[in-house]
Design a protein around this motif. Structure first.
Motif, short mmCIF file in Angstrom:
data_model
loop_
_atom_site.label_atom_id
_atom_site.label_comp_id
_atom_site.label_asym_id
_atom_site.label_seq_id
_atom_site.Cartn_x
_atom_site.Cartn_y
_atom_site.Cartn_z
N PRO A 30 1.05 -1.36 -0.19
CA PRO A 30 -0.08 -0.36 0.20
C PRO A 30 0.88 1.20 0.19
O PRO A 30 2.10 1.11 0.55
N GLN A 31 0.50 1.78 -0.50
CA GLN A 31 0.72 3.43 -0.75
C GLN A 31 0.03 4.54 -0.51
O GLN A 31 -0.59 4.05 -0.54
N VAL A 32 0.77 5.56 -0.35
CA VAL A 32 0.44 7.28 0.08
C VAL A 32 0.64 8.32 -1.32
O VAL A 32 1.33 8.31 -1.39
N MET A 33 -0.80 8.72 -1.64
CA MET A 33 -0.89 10.02 -2.48
C MET A 33 -1.46 10.86 -2.12
O MET A 33 -2.49 11.50 -1.31
N GLY A 34 0.01 12.33 -2.05
CA GLY A 34 -0.68 13.27 -1.32
C GLY A 34 -1.20 14.53 -2.25
O GLY A 34 -1.05 14.58 -3.83
N ILE A 35 -2.01 15.16 -1.70
CA ILE A 35 -3.32 16.00 -2.05
C ILE A 35 -2.48 17.45 -2.66
O ILE A 35 -2.11 18.11 -1.12
N LEU A 36 -2.51 17.44 -3.44
CA LEU A 36 -1.87 18.85 -3.39
C LEU A 36 -3.30 20.06 -4.34
O LEU A 36 -3.41 19.87 -5.72
N ASN A 37 -4.16 20.94 -4.61
CA ASN A 37 -5.34 21.72 -4.48
C ASN A 37 -5.22 22.51 -4.83
O ASN A 37 -4.92 23.27 -3.97
N PHE A 44 -11.03 21.43 2.09
CA PHE A 44 -10.14 21.70 3.11
C PHE A 44 -9.29 22.69 3.23
O PHE A 44 -8.65 22.93 2.50
N ALA A 45 -9.65 24.06 3.55
CA ALA A 45 -9.26 25.13 3.11
C ALA A 45 -6.84 24.99 3.29
O ALA A 45 -6.86 25.22 2.44
N ASP A 46 -6.66 24.88 4.65
CA ASP A 46 -5.14 24.42 5.10
C ASP A 46 -4.30 23.53 3.16
O ASP A 46 -3.51 23.33 3.43
N SER A 47 -5.57 22.19 2.70
CA SER A 47 -4.63 22.38 1.03
C SER A 47 -4.45 22.55 0.45
O SER A 47 -4.11 22.07 -0.75
N ARG A 48 -5.07 24.16 0.00
CA ARG A 48 -4.53 24.78 -0.74
C ARG A 48 -4.03 25.36 -1.70
O ARG A 48 -2.89 26.09 -0.46
N VAL A 49 -3.13 25.58 -2.27
CA VAL A 49 -1.49 25.77 -2.73
C VAL A 49 -2.21 27.57 -2.93
O VAL A 49 -3.45 27.40 -4.24
N THR A 50 -0.85 28.34 -2.64
CA THR A 50 -1.55 29.31 -2.44
C THR A 50 0.37 30.40 -3.68
O THR A 50 -0.37 31.25 -4.38
N SER A 51 0.79 29.91 -4.05
CA SER A 51 1.33 30.42 -5.29
C SER A 51 2.58 28.43 -5.80
O SER A 51 2.71 27.83 -4.99
N GLU A 52 3.93 29.25 -6.59
CA GLU A 52 4.28 28.49 -6.73
C GLU A 52 5.12 27.18 -5.78
O GLU A 52 5.80 26.52 -5.91
N GLN A 53 5.67 28.88 -5.15
CA GLN A 53 7.05 28.26 -4.06
C GLN A 53 6.48 27.66 -2.76
O GLN A 53 6.25 26.41 -2.78
#
Length: 291
Positions: A30-37, A44-53
């Motif tokens: 089993p493996q894990v897929m990380g979410i990048l929104n 889920f507000a904390d998952s929102r990407v705000t910039s390229e960095q």
């Protein structure tokens, strides 16, 4: 003597998915897929990407702690989310793919989209896998596109659209039987289109009440009859926090608990906002149930 928590039997089908670019996703364990929104309105507000960095920092952190793949989403599929045109989805997605490819050339990238044109652009830009929440039901060209580009594919169950799915939770027949029938027919169509590497996602929370999602999780081993690896997307969803009287922000512990149940039910890939905790769940599962 059988134990209460016996994991699903080890599947006999191939568990190494091959990208059209030659990269591999090994699901023998089993493996894990990380979410990048990449959306401004993900549930889920904390998952929102705000910039390229911010994107690169989050990606590096996930990969460092053990994510096997990263899932980029540029269209919010939370209930009632705003519909955006394909051009806007691509404008959010393609620069992110380019940035990740420069920084992490070997990372296995998944693209969360139900649009064939977006999937094609993403794969041609260097993505490895298409994660389709609609299972081909919202774009008739999706199966042919994925087959033409020789990409692995996540086939998810959903009814309606993100805007209507909460009104489509009535299942006259048995819930799992309904999914099995639909997946069976879609797998035939995918194979006819030339798609050979397929993961099944039962679509927890998509056109399903919390109680229906709980039933689906309890009966997850029944999907093994279809002979495909299973992706479980449970992270911080309503089915986790609603029974606890909490919010998505407070649902990490509950998510980890349900991740363990999904692993016991045969899930090979956990799609998670919180990668360190999901990786820990996988490692403890492997310690208790060594292969």
């Amino acid at each position: 003597m059988a134990t209460l928590f016996t994991p699903a039997l080890t599947p006999s089908y191939p568990l190494i998915l091959k990208s059209p670019h030659g990269r591999l996703l090994d699901l023998r364990q089993p493996q894990v897929m990380g979410i990048l929104n990449l959306t401004p309105d993900s549930f889920f507000a904390d998952s929102r990407v705000t910039s390229e960095q911010d994107l690169l920092t989050r990606a590096e952190a996930m990969l460092t702690v053990g994510a096997a793949t990263l899932d980029l989403g540029a269209y919010s599929t939370r209930p009632g989310a705003a519909d955006i045109p394909p051009e806007e989805e691509k404008a959010r997605l393609l620069p992110a793919i380019a940035a990740l490819r420069r920084a992490f050339p070997e990372v296995f990238l998944s693209i969360d989209t139900f649009r064939a044109s977006v999937a094609a652009a993403a794969l041609e830009a260097g993505a490895d896998l298409v994660n389709d929440v609609a299972g081909g039901t919202l774009d008739a060209d999706m199966f042919a596109t994925v087959g033409r580009l020789r990409a692995p594919y996540v086939l998810m169950h959903m009814r309606g659209t993100p805007q209507t799915m909460t009104t489509l939770t009535d299942y006259p027949d048995d819930l799992v039987l309904t999914l099995l029938r639909q997946f069976r027919d879609q797998l035939v169509a995918l194979r006819e289109a030339g798609v050979t590497d397929v993961l099944l996602d039962p679509g927890f929370g998509f056109a399903k009440t919390s109680a229906q999602s709980h039933e689906l999780l309890r009966r997850l081993p029944e999907l093994a009859v279809l002979g495909q690896p299973i992706l479980a997307g449970l992270s911080r969803k309503r089915l986790v926090y609603q029974p606890l009287g909490l919010t998505a922000e407070a649902a990490l512990n509950g998510t980890t608990a349900l991740h363990m149940l999904a692993l016991q039910g045969g899930a090979r890939l956990l799609r998670a906002h919180d990668v360190p905790e999901a990786v820990q769940a996988v490692r403890l599962f492997q310690a208790v149930f060594p292969a």
